[in-house]
Motif scaffolding. Structure first.
Motif, PDB file in Angstrom:
ATOM      1  N   TRP A 142     -37.470  24.719 -36.585  1.00  0.00           N
ATOM      2  CA  TRP A 142     -38.826  24.182 -36.478  1.00  0.00           C
ATOM      3  C   TRP A 142     -39.810  24.841 -37.443  1.00  0.00           C
ATOM      4  N   GLN A 143     -39.604  26.099 -37.767  1.00  0.00           N
ATOM      5  CA  GLN A 143     -40.553  26.800 -38.620  1.00  0.00           C
ATOM      6  C   GLN A 143     -40.182  26.778 -40.098  1.00  0.00           C
ATOM      7  N   GLN A 144     -38.918  26.486 -40.416  1.00  0.00           N
ATOM      8  CA  GLN A 144     -38.508  26.540 -41.815  1.00  0.00           C
ATOM      9  C   GLN A 144     -37.871  25.242 -42.297  1.00  0.00           C
ATOM     10  N   LEU A 160     -38.153  19.901 -45.082  1.00  0.00           N
ATOM     11  CA  LEU A 160     -37.851  18.474 -45.104  1.00  0.00           C
ATOM     12  C   LEU A 160     -39.085  17.648 -45.436  1.00  0.00           C
ATOM     13  N   LEU A 161     -40.220  17.996 -44.842  1.00  0.00           N
ATOM     14  CA  LEU A 161     -41.453  17.243 -45.080  1.00  0.00           C
ATOM     15  C   LEU A 161     -41.914  17.350 -46.527  1.00  0.00           C
ATOM     16  N   VAL A 162     -41.735  18.526 -47.128  1.00  0.00           N
ATOM     17  CA  VAL A 162     -42.112  18.696 -48.536  1.00  0.00           C
ATOM     18  C   VAL A 162     -41.244  17.805 -49.423  1.00  0.00           C
ATOM     19  N   THR A 200     -45.857  23.047 -54.044  1.00  0.00           N
ATOM     20  CA  THR A 200     -45.797  23.395 -52.625  1.00  0.00           C
ATOM     21  C   THR A 200     -44.437  23.988 -52.271  1.00  0.00           C
ATOM     22  N   LEU A 201     -43.375  23.400 -52.812  1.00  0.00           N
ATOM     23  CA  LEU A 201     -42.038  23.903 -52.536  1.00  0.00           C
ATOM     24  C   LEU A 201     -41.838  25.302 -53.113  1.00  0.00           C
ATOM     25  N   ILE A 202     -42.358  25.536 -54.315  1.00  0.00           N
ATOM     26  CA  ILE A 202     -42.242  26.870 -54.928  1.00  0.00           C
ATOM     27  C   ILE A 202     -42.960  27.918 -54.074  1.00  0.00           C
ATOM     28  N   ALA A 203     -44.188  27.581 -53.641  1.00  0.00           N
ATOM     29  CA  ALA A 203     -44.940  28.502 -52.785  1.00  0.00           C
ATOM     30  C   ALA A 203     -44.230  28.736 -51.451  1.00  0.00           C
ATOM     31  N   TYR A 204     -43.624  27.677 -50.935  1.00  0.00           N
ATOM     32  CA  TYR A 204     -42.900  27.770 -49.661  1.00  0.00           C
ATOM     33  C   TYR A 204     -41.683  28.682 -49.788  1.00  0.00           C
ATOM     34  N   ARG A 205     -40.982  28.598 -50.892  1.00  0.00           N
ATOM     35  CA  ARG A 205     -39.811  29.446 -51.104  1.00  0.00           C
ATOM     36  C   ARG A 205     -40.202  30.903 -51.241  1.00  0.00           C
ATOM     37  N   VAL A 211     -38.189  36.372 -45.138  1.00  0.00           N
ATOM     38  CA  VAL A 211     -37.460  36.113 -43.896  1.00  0.00           C
ATOM     39  C   VAL A 211     -35.965  36.020 -44.133  1.00  0.00           C
ATOM     40  N   LEU A 212     -35.568  35.430 -45.248  1.00  0.00           N
ATOM     41  CA  LEU A 212     -34.153  35.208 -45.515  1.00  0.00           C
ATOM     42  C   LEU A 212     -33.466  36.500 -45.935  1.00  0.00           C
TER      43      LEU A 212
END
Length: 294
Positions: free
Chosen positions: A178-180, A185-187, A215-220, A226-227
């Protein structure tokens, strides 16, 4: 024959990337020595240097803090009881290739300084216990099994008696789902919107695709804390890399359609754009199956 008993009073943390866990455990060892028979009515206390012991050690311990000093007692019939409660960090070999849908084996590796021919370490399922409520979060833990084997020490060319007491820890995936995974997926799905915007609106189309990529780059970058930092790819890594490729492909397709339209070939531009409408979801489904099902 030395009978071992283990009770895990608490499991505090599992550091999967560091391949270690912290546990509060009670160890109990029993053996019979007829030389120690006495006429007392109750068991008497003894010191480690006064009687024979199997000299037990925890092979995979990294650090140990004794909550309670070791107790050694001898019953009138010569039965010896050794009791120890410790809080410590123990190592384990982690396989995170299925992360975050993985399970790990946590073990307490008990060895004696004697060979398997001299000392036999044994246990029974009813002697292995686990507290009902543990401090560990995001994991379910249960007792799995015990394994009796010989531990080879290369420098002295010698086998030692060894018994592994194994726990099975299964990761709870709710946080990661739910958090990752869902935001990721939405991005990726956000890039599909550009293929439904009229072709003549070039700035909004390119802007939305570029925004999805940023957005995906910032998300990664946000997820990197965490990973687990490991050398091989996990299932989540495969999904993230594939998602990045899909988002970049959406941006590249948007730019290509705009270029084709600018060249005056509106029919080809529409064909490429319409193909991307159904191909993008199909590729995402294929990526999901590749990452989490195969």
């Amino acid at each position: 024959e030395v009978t071992l008993q283990l009770y895990v009073n608490d499991l505090i943390s599992i550091y999967d990337a560091q391949q270690s866990f912290i546990a509060d455990v009670v160890f109990r060892a029993e053996w019979h020595d007829p030389r120690l028979k006495h006429d007392g009515l109750t068991a008497c206390a003894a010191q480690m240097d006064q009687i024979w012991t199997p000299v037990l050690q925890l092979l995979n311990r990294r650090s140990i803090e004794r909550i309670r000093e070791p107790e050694l007692s001898v019953a009138p019939d010569g039965s010896v009881l050794f009791l120890l409660r410790s809080l410590g960090e123990f190592s384990f070999r982690a396989d995170l290739s299925n992360f975050p849908f993985d399970s790990q084996e946590l073990s307490f590796k008990v060895v004696s300084t004697y060979s398997p021919e001299q000392v036999r370490l044994v246990t029974r399922p009813e002697l292995l216990g686990l507290a009902e409520h543990l401090s560990i979060a995001n994991w379910t833990v249960k007792m799995k099994e015990s394994r009796s084997l010989a531990h080879y020490v290369a420098p002295v060319d010698r086998d030692l008696a060894r018994l592994d007491l194994v726990l099975q820890a299964t990761r709870l995936t709710g946080y990661y789902t739910w958090q990752q995974l869902l935001p990721l997926l939405l991005v990726v799905m956000m890039t599909w919107v550009v293929f439904w915007i009229p072709l003549e609106f070039v700035p909004p189309r390119v802007g939305l695709a570029a925004t999805s990529m940023l957005t995906l780059i910032a998300y990664r970058f946000a997820m990197s804390s965490v990973l687990p930092p490991i050398a091989y790819l996990t299932r989540l890594d495969v999904f993230m890399i594939g998602g990045s490729v899909l988002v970049f492909a959406g941006l590249a397709t948007t730019v290509a359609v705009s270029h084709i339209l600018d060249q005056g070939n509106e029919k080809l531009a529409n064909r490429v754009n319409n193909s991307a409408r159904w191909l993008s979801p199909l590729l995402l489904v294929a990526l999901t199956l590749l990452a989490f099902i195969s």
